[in-house]
Write an enzyme that holds these catalytic residues in place. Structure first.
Site, mmCIF file in Angstrom:
data_model
loop_
_atom_site.group_PDB
_atom_site.id
_atom_site.type_symbol
_atom_site.label_atom_id
_atom_site.label_comp_id
_atom_site.label_asym_id
_atom_site.label_seq_id
_atom_site.Cartn_x
_atom_site.Cartn_y
_atom_site.Cartn_z
ATOM 1 N N CYS A 89 0.870 -1.251 -0.189
ATOM 2 C CA CYS A 89 -0.063 0.144 -0.133
ATOM 3 C C CYS A 89 0.927 1.339 -0.050
ATOM 4 O O CYS A 89 0.748 2.049 -0.885
ATOM 5 C CB CYS A 89 -0.987 0.139 1.302
ATOM 6 S SG CYS A 89 -1.884 -1.538 1.400
ATOM 7 N N HIS A 142 -2.303 6.644 4.322
ATOM 8 C CA HIS A 142 -1.352 5.499 4.717
ATOM 9 C C HIS A 142 0.029 6.150 4.677
ATOM 10 O O HIS A 142 0.995 5.428 4.042
ATOM 11 C CB HIS A 142 -1.618 4.213 3.930
ATOM 12 C CG HIS A 142 -1.148 3.136 4.657
ATOM 13 N ND1 HIS A 142 -1.107 1.802 4.172
ATOM 14 C CD2 HIS A 142 -0.547 2.896 5.906
ATOM 15 C CE1 HIS A 142 -0.504 0.884 4.991
ATOM 16 N NE2 HIS A 142 -0.032 1.606 6.067
#
Lengths: 456, 456
Positions: A89, A142
């Site tokens: 990610c 993130h």
């Protein structure tokens, strides 16, 4: 140094890595504000990123998963058939916003609460802002969670969604200790609803409240990342067609996301912005095989997710530097500008979006160390077919890899093993040619070493 | 036949089992409307039913579970120390509304979509309505789901919640195939939020919109029934004190419910209704030990719930006719009317609430077959201490039981085994006296047989 968009004579749009850009924007708003030209429309840009969507998890890749809205956008736009990202990610997200290989910031895998990518490194948002764009994120960040590592410090005018890498779809908490992470404009808030709906709803709010300025809207979905808890309406259509219960949930999560994309398209149509909006879609990495649902995550309330994504026929899973981990479904769509029904076979890497989108927005970038992607805008428009001279570079905690032309070399850290594949002849990476092609191994190993020079 | 509440001279409030009551209420509203007397206030009645709350799952039973609002209500009211219900959900609910042993309707365990208890059998709501009450349910119904078996046909003026026996706290769907079951006024609706909050919010709406008529509000919580998905704020306080993750979730679910009760009390205070409102609290059956989370339920998305309720020191679990399955935490609270700080040791059975609450509301009931509970109102008020002459009767698919005085007999269907306990000397049912007391066994067996005569 003047920041504005090119018209006939392109002005240099210089990106620097210090905080001076923000300073400039504050002190010299009139200078920093671009002028607009009717002959070169600046599109709104909506970048939709799915989380853990594998190669065979999208309808138009002959999947059992139904994605009619994505399929339609892909069909009416240009499919990016060799679109590369990172195998997890955070690196993909860092690469997208910075235009640099994330190992430059020491980002080799999923980030925790902090990062070494600083706010000024988010050159995509800062650059678009200087070209007159309003910038918005709805969904997963993130790239850090401490106050200085939240989206508003990275060039976003508004932010909404979750800061950590995954959440419970309904409680919106991060896995460890049900950690708070849901926010609006970087401040934690409590909200009610399924994460996919909330992210879609915010995207629609952004579209409906758009002013005269063009906007950049980063829609970073949670779907189809575990843990999965899909409303039954999305599961029911698969009850007869998918036997495995977890694959069914996974398909439901994707179709739920797809419906959100359909709602975004309708919002664009409703507001008259459809033809003024460039849509990019990609997954952030390849599909994950399964999730063991350890009791340490989400307080143990989820069952093991025994089947998740599908990267067939590509080799490997999320986390791998094989094609299944890093080559993902992607397309670009802008009615009247991006050719419809086209399949773009030029290898494209997530770092390319910075120069490509800055160009699409009417800006210009200098080549060199600070920009590691290549500008593919004229190629995407169908106005050019010159293959860029470029190498793609990946570094994870387990391995490094480089692709140049049709060759891809992977070096595994622990074993020291090197593998070589010819992707044109062997896209499924079934035949390691390292022993048979020592010259190519030496050449790419040297390239890999050169690529790594600026890593942290 | 005139239906109104007694003042000085009590008029008979006759309950019949046919549809004529509803007809009467429609055709003769002026006759059916009770008159009010200042000297005998009709309290609002809030009946709060927890789902699967075990004996040791409430704070004042020396539990590690924190229930400050319930504890306060219990402390300021009268604790019902021998309050009996049925060992599973539906039978208790049928008994509460009908005032009859649920085996009269063939209800021996959890119901599906239908029931043989008809709308006119809900004599509690019909009776209260005829005494001038508005009647409301917020929460679990579990007495049927087909249109003719939904709450509005059972004497409720408004209904809200879920019709089946359990739901996912966030998707509000029933376990099999994620079946739709959430409704408002018997019509399925989609809503957003945690089930405990939604049920509480509806209760507060009812309180805040109360008119001049008294109300009966049945708050039938989902908590702490599986599947559990509690917002982290309710789990966090137990992270240091409860090691087992599922017991922690379970405790969180109860404290979440308790907070809702606190909100209800505050709504009563805010609206000036606190002193005009009788609150009854009970669990619907004893605690369940665990849940295996089969893949056939909730599409397999929940992990096994390895530890749930706690009935210590009582014997047995939900489903059993031992005390742990049927003797549950309960109390009654009405400031200025129900004695504070009192512990009521008279055995009380869920069928008693029909005559007791009708009496509390100023009505009167004839004795006999149609009413199987006893009116304990004056005892609860502390105005009488005459122990009623009564037997309690349970029938499940596995066993039947009867309690008379301090004796309890259980007959197990499959094995044919009979067990006899003296509950005063042996409340934990450690010593089966059946072999030593054949005379008592014969006497209670005959009583059991007599009790069963009217079963379906």
């Amino acid at each position: 140094m003047v920041f504005h968009r090119h018209r006939h004579h392109r002005r240099r749009f210089v990106l620097v890595r210090t905080g001076t850009l923000a300073l400039f924007a504050c002190l010299l708003p009139c200078v920093a504000t671009p002028t607009f030209a009717d002959d070169a429309p600046q599109p709104n840009i909506i970048f939709i990123l799915a989380d853990d969507l594998g190669w065979a998890d999208i309808g138009y890749h002959d999947s059992e998963v139904r994605t009619p809205h994505l399929d339609r956008l892909a069909h009416d736009g240009t499919r990016l058939n060799q679109h590369y990202v990172y195998p997890t990610c955070s690196p993909t997200r860092v690469a997208l916003l910075s235009g640099r290989f994330p190992s430059r910031f020491g980002v080799l895998g999923p980030l925790g609460s902090t990062t070494k990518m600083l706010g000024e490194d988010a050159r995509l948002t800062h650059g678009l802002r200087q070209l007159g764009y309003r910038t918005h994120i709805s969904g997963k960040w993130h790239i850090g969670e401490t106050p200085e590592h939240r989206p508003l410090g990275y060039g976003f005018d508004t932010s909404y969604g979750y800061l950590r890498g995954q959440i419970d779809p309904y409680t919106h908490r991060y896995k460890f200790g049900d950690h708070v992470t849901w926010h609006r404009d970087d401040q934690f808030v409590e909200e009610c609803g399924h994460v996919t709906d909330l992210i879609t709803d915010e995207a629609i709010r952004v579209i409906e409240s758009a002013g005269q300025e063009p906007f950049f809207l980063y829609v970073a979905h949670h779907s189809p990342h575990y843990p999965l808890n899909e409303p039954p309406k999305w599961i029911a259509p698969y009850e007869q067609t998918i036997d495995d219960v977890w694959r069914r949930h996974f398909a439901a999560a994707i179709t739920h996301l797809d419906d959100g994309v359909g709602q975004i398209v309708r919002a664009l149509e409703r507001t008259g912005l459809r033809d003024k909006t460039l849509i990019v879609f990609s997954s952030d990495n390849g599909g994950q095989q399964n999730w063991s649902a350890p009791e340490t995550e989400y307080n143990g309330r989820y069952a093991a997710h025994t089947t998740l994504g599908n990267n067939q026929p590509l080799r490997g899973w999320k986390g791998d530097l094989y094609e299944g981990g890093i080559r993902v479904p992607a397309f670009v769509n802008w009615p009247g500008h991006i050719p419809a029904g086209h399949v773009f076979e030029t290898p494209m890497h997530v770092v390319d979006w910075l120069p490509t989108l800055i160009r699409a927005a009417g800006g210009d970038l200098p080549p060199g160390e600070s920009v590691e992607g290549v500008d593919l805008w004229t190629m995407l428009l169908g106005q050019s077919s010159t293959l860029p001279d470029r190498a793609m570079y990946w570094k994870t905690r387990a391995a490094t890899a480089v692709r140049q032309g049709d060759w891809k070399l992977i070096q595994f850290h622990r074993s020291g093993r090197t593998e070589l594949f010819h992707l044109k002849d062997d896209p499924l990476e079934e035949t390691d040619l390292a022993d048979r092609q020592p010259g190519k191994v030496a050449e790419l190993s040297a390239l890999l070493k050169a690529m790594a020079v600026h890593d942290q």
